[in-house]
Design an enzyme around this catalytic site. Sequence first.
Site, PDB file in Angstrom:
ATOM      1  N   GLN A  44       1.882  -6.028  -3.240  1.00  0.00           N
ATOM      2  CA  GLN A  44       2.333  -6.147  -1.849  1.00  0.00           C
ATOM      3  C   GLN A  44       3.606  -5.325  -1.653  1.00  0.00           C
ATOM      4  O   GLN A  44       3.769  -4.326  -2.316  1.00  0.00           O
ATOM      5  CB  GLN A  44       2.541  -7.630  -1.452  1.00  0.00           C
ATOM      6  CG  GLN A  44       1.242  -8.427  -1.323  1.00  0.00           C
ATOM      7  CD  GLN A  44       0.654  -8.849  -2.654  1.00  0.00           C
ATOM      8  OE1 GLN A  44       1.313  -9.528  -3.430  1.00  0.00           O
ATOM      9  NE2 GLN A  44      -0.574  -8.454  -2.919  1.00  0.00           N
ATOM     10  N   LYS A  54       1.751   2.183  -5.168  1.00  0.00           N
ATOM     11  CA  LYS A  54       2.256   1.634  -6.441  1.00  0.00           C
ATOM     12  C   LYS A  54       1.316   1.958  -7.609  1.00  0.00           C
ATOM     13  O   LYS A  54       1.755   2.363  -8.682  1.00  0.00           O
ATOM     14  CB  LYS A  54       2.422   0.104  -6.322  1.00  0.00           C
ATOM     15  CG  LYS A  54       3.428  -0.311  -5.252  1.00  0.00           C
ATOM     16  CD  LYS A  54       3.480  -1.816  -5.075  1.00  0.00           C
ATOM     17  CE  LYS A  54       2.270  -2.409  -4.388  1.00  0.00           C
ATOM     18  NZ  LYS A  54       2.087  -2.046  -2.986  1.00  0.00           N
ATOM     19  N   GLY A  63      -4.676  -4.135  -3.773  1.00  0.00           N
ATOM     20  CA  GLY A  63      -5.635  -3.079  -4.078  1.00  0.00           C
ATOM     21  C   GLY A  63      -4.818  -1.868  -4.459  1.00  0.00           C
ATOM     22  O   GLY A  63      -4.147  -1.275  -3.611  1.00  0.00           O
ATOM     23  N   HIS A  64      -4.795  -1.546  -5.747  1.00  0.00           N
ATOM     24  CA  HIS A  64      -3.974  -0.434  -6.236  1.00  0.00           C
ATOM     25  C   HIS A  64      -4.886   0.721  -6.637  1.00  0.00           C
ATOM     26  O   HIS A  64      -5.701   0.590  -7.555  1.00  0.00           O
ATOM     27  CB  HIS A  64      -3.108  -0.898  -7.422  1.00  0.00           C
ATOM     28  CG  HIS A  64      -2.085  -1.924  -7.029  1.00  0.00           C
ATOM     29  ND1 HIS A  64      -1.203  -2.484  -7.912  1.00  0.00           N
ATOM     30  CD2 HIS A  64      -1.794  -2.478  -5.820  1.00  0.00           C
ATOM     31  CE1 HIS A  64      -0.416  -3.342  -7.264  1.00  0.00           C
ATOM     32  NE2 HIS A  64      -0.766  -3.358  -5.993  1.00  0.00           N
ATOM     33  N   ASP A  77       0.805  -1.218   0.000  1.00  0.00           N
ATOM     34  CA  ASP A  77       0.000   0.000   0.000  1.00  0.00           C
ATOM     35  C   ASP A  77       0.844   1.277   0.000  1.00  0.00           C
ATOM     36  O   ASP A  77       0.440   2.308   0.549  1.00  0.00           O
ATOM     37  CB  ASP A  77      -0.965   0.019   1.203  1.00  0.00           C
ATOM     38  CG  ASP A  77      -1.873  -1.192   1.214  1.00  0.00           C
ATOM     39  OD1 ASP A  77      -2.226  -1.661   0.116  1.00  0.00           O
ATOM     40  OD2 ASP A  77      -2.216  -1.669   2.302  1.00  0.00           O
TER      41      ASP A  77
HETATM   42  P1  GDP Z   1      -0.810   0.393  -3.562  1.00  0.00           P
HETATM   43  O1  GDP Z   1      -1.412  -0.889  -3.111  1.00  0.00           O
HETATM   44  O2  GDP Z   1       0.669   0.424  -3.342  1.00  0.00           O
HETATM   45  O3  GDP Z   1      -1.164   0.766  -4.969  1.00  0.00           O
HETATM   46  O4  GDP Z   1      -1.415   1.526  -2.608  1.00  0.00           O
HETATM   47  P2  GDP Z   1      -2.948   1.671  -2.152  1.00  0.00           P
HETATM   48  O5  GDP Z   1      -3.747   2.164  -3.285  1.00  0.00           O
HETATM   49  O6  GDP Z   1      -3.412   0.435  -1.467  1.00  0.00           O
HETATM   50  O7  GDP Z   1      -2.803   2.736  -0.998  1.00  0.00           O
HETATM   51  C1  GDP Z   1      -2.285   4.009  -1.235  1.00  0.00           C
HETATM   52  C2  GDP Z   1      -3.348   5.027  -0.812  1.00  0.00           C
HETATM   53  O8  GDP Z   1      -2.752   6.290  -0.679  1.00  0.00           O
HETATM   54  C3  GDP Z   1      -4.450   5.190  -1.840  1.00  0.00           C
HETATM   55  O9  GDP Z   1      -5.643   5.521  -1.174  1.00  0.00           O
HETATM   56  C4  GDP Z   1      -3.957   6.365  -2.679  1.00  0.00           C
HETATM   57  O10 GDP Z   1      -5.011   7.078  -3.305  1.00  0.00           O
HETATM   58  C5  GDP Z   1      -3.313   7.212  -1.623  1.00  0.00           C
HETATM   59  N1  GDP Z   1      -2.166   8.025  -2.046  1.00  0.00           N
HETATM   60  C6  GDP Z   1      -1.207   7.735  -2.964  1.00  0.00           C
HETATM   61  N2  GDP Z   1      -0.271   8.705  -2.974  1.00  0.00           N
HETATM   62  C7  GDP Z   1      -0.639   9.610  -2.054  1.00  0.00           C
HETATM   63  C8  GDP Z   1      -0.059  10.836  -1.584  1.00  0.00           C
HETATM   64  O11 GDP Z   1       1.018  11.265  -2.001  1.00  0.00           O
HETATM   65  N3  GDP Z   1      -0.748  11.489  -0.593  1.00  0.00           N
HETATM   66  C9  GDP Z   1      -1.923  11.038  -0.089  1.00  0.00           C
HETATM   67  N4  GDP Z   1      -2.510  11.747   0.870  1.00  0.00           N
HETATM   68  N5  GDP Z   1      -2.489   9.895  -0.511  1.00  0.00           N
HETATM   69  C10 GDP Z   1      -1.845   9.189  -1.465  1.00  0.00           C
HETATM   70  P1  IMO Z   2      -0.964  -4.136  -2.268  1.00  0.00           P
HETATM   71  O1  IMO Z   2      -0.517  -4.670  -3.600  1.00  0.00           O
HETATM   72  C1  IMO Z   2      -0.986  -4.618   2.053  1.00  0.00           C
HETATM   73  C2  IMO Z   2      -1.066  -8.707   3.619  1.00  0.00           C
HETATM   74  C3  IMO Z   2      -2.320  -9.158   4.345  1.00  0.00           C
HETATM   75  C4  IMO Z   2      -1.738 -10.177   5.299  1.00  0.00           C
HETATM   76  C5  IMO Z   2      -0.624 -10.822   4.469  1.00  0.00           C
HETATM   77  C6  IMO Z   2      -1.040 -12.116   3.782  1.00  0.00           C
HETATM   78  O2  IMO Z   2      -2.248  -3.408  -2.313  1.00  0.00           O
HETATM   79  O3  IMO Z   2       0.138  -3.367  -1.616  1.00  0.00           O
HETATM   80  P2  IMO Z   2      -2.631 -12.767   1.758  1.00  0.00           P
HETATM   81  O4  IMO Z   2      -3.988 -12.279   1.387  1.00  0.00           O
HETATM   82  O5  IMO Z   2      -1.577 -12.491   0.761  1.00  0.00           O
HETATM   83  O6  IMO Z   2      -2.640 -14.197   2.226  1.00  0.00           O
HETATM   84  O7  IMO Z   2      -2.255 -11.912   3.087  1.00  0.00           O
HETATM   85  O8  IMO Z   2      -0.269  -9.873   3.493  1.00  0.00           O
HETATM   86  N1  IMO Z   2      -1.302  -8.178   2.252  1.00  0.00           N
HETATM   87  C7  IMO Z   2      -1.223  -6.884   1.935  1.00  0.00           C
HETATM   88  N2  IMO Z   2      -1.022  -5.788   2.701  1.00  0.00           N
HETATM   89  N3  IMO Z   2      -1.110  -4.476   0.728  1.00  0.00           N
HETATM   90  C8  IMO Z   2      -1.288  -5.556  -0.062  1.00  0.00           C
HETATM   91  O9  IMO Z   2      -1.264  -5.460  -1.414  1.00  0.00           O
HETATM   92  C9  IMO Z   2      -1.396  -6.821   0.540  1.00  0.00           C
HETATM   93  N4  IMO Z   2      -1.595  -8.081   0.074  1.00  0.00           N
HETATM   94  C10 IMO Z   2      -1.522  -8.899   1.138  1.00  0.00           C
HETATM   95  O10 IMO Z   2      -2.946  -8.097   5.001  1.00  0.00           O
HETATM   96  O11 IMO Z   2      -1.126  -9.523   6.384  1.00  0.00           O
HETATM   97 MG    MG Z   3      -2.931  -1.566  -1.814  1.00  0.00          MG
END
Ligand code: GDP
Ligand code: IMO
Ligand code: MG
Length: 425
Positions: free
Chosen positions: A225, A17, A41-42, A14
Amino acid sequence: MTQVDVLLGLQWGDEGKGKIVDVLSPQYDLIARFQGGPNAGHTLEFDGKKFVLNTIPSGIFNEKTMNLIGNGVVIDPIILKRELDNLKKAGHDPVAKGKLVIARKAHLILPTHQLLDAANEQKMGKDKIGSTLKGIGPTYMDKTGRNGLRVGDTTLPDFKERYNKLVEKHKEILSHYEFEYDLTEKEAAFFEAVEFIKNIPHVDSEHFVNGYLKEGKTVLAEGAQGTLLDVDFGSYPFVTSSNTTTAGACTGLGIAPNKVGAVYGIFKAYCTRVGGGPFPTELDDEVGETLRQVGHEFGATTGRARRCGWIDLPALKYAIMLNGVTELIMMKADVLDGFDTIYACTHYEHNGETIDYMPYDIISVKPIPVLKAIEGWKTDVTKVSKIEEIPAKLSEYIAFLEKELEVPVKYLSVGPDRVQTLELI
Ligand code: GDP
Ligand code: IMO
Ligand code: MG
């Protein structure tokens, strides 16, 4: 011949990416996801709209970019269909536009894989991993156990028999758990979705990606991840079931190590983790709650509250080493705007010693973070669009991180929208 650039998370996932892959996608001919599955979840935001992608690469909103779901990814056809249906409703149809292909060697997540995930986590009780319950672990187990079903198998005449054989095995395992389930609805949805994904071109990702390189086209591998969730090097067993590191891009797409070009390591200006497992800099207090609220730190896939803490430099140094990071990308600087003082963990106190690496016994003996205080910038940076507008204290924080981590920060993100991104070098 060109090389494959890799973008991956350096923390526990998270990091942002999805946003950055979307920002960089105009520079690439192909974006390729190489591991993980719908546990990811991207999130992407642009033009006042927000999208969350689970399986589909984050390059689909760029008109010219092709997207590949690689062989290292595990695919839940039901979720992939839902993602594509939702995108279509929002006016985006990458399949119709010929902008999405899937590897025929990618493994399929069956409804029973999810049941096994849930049964196992339920049995573990308080020691559970905190899985996203998408069936990731059981699917990768069947892959390495040589029982799995792959995307390419869906077109074979005996697919249903192969499916039944595997499901029988899963039912046998499930009978050892006290776990109630009803497969009927899920199974119908699964077969409907399997028919649907037959409409997405199936390719051999190894030939597909190497073909792009041979033609001199540009490729970006999108990680899911984060490094600290890697099955070999993460905080095992509190990890996911794939290699989330640069090496995973090689096996997850079919490219040789000498075909890897730039490695973009992405991290938050602080740190989060969702699910169980060690987190040395975790703030189980008001400060952690402030980071969670200001940063909207709730899971994009499961909605769970993310655990929050200060940036962890020993962990980042480890991730940089494992991945061969050539450029850093710092995210969510804006979340720290209101803090008088922020902190960075430079070392750990562990078993009476001061160390700067992640110890093997990190789960049984909690390392105590040694924190360095850093003066905050106390400025709203969400509208900063030029390097000259970056507050001096934020520039000092970035310079401090670059010195500690020995890698330059190429991009700085100051908000969730595509446009809230600065190129620093
Ligand atoms: P990913 O899994 O690495 O793609 O990241 P996620 O989407 O799960 O989580 C990143 C969260 O931070 C999302 O809700 C984005 O919209 C938000 N986000 C990304 N970059 C920034 C930033 O620079 N500032 C803030 N406040 N939010 C951001
Ligand atoms: P993105 O790509 C954050 C965590 C879960 C759990 C562990 C194992 O959005 O960054 P799994 O479902 O793979 O068996 O879970 O890994 N986990 C993540 N945490 N971002 C993710 O993906 C994750 N995918 C799995 O919360 O601790
Ligand atoms: Mg994510």
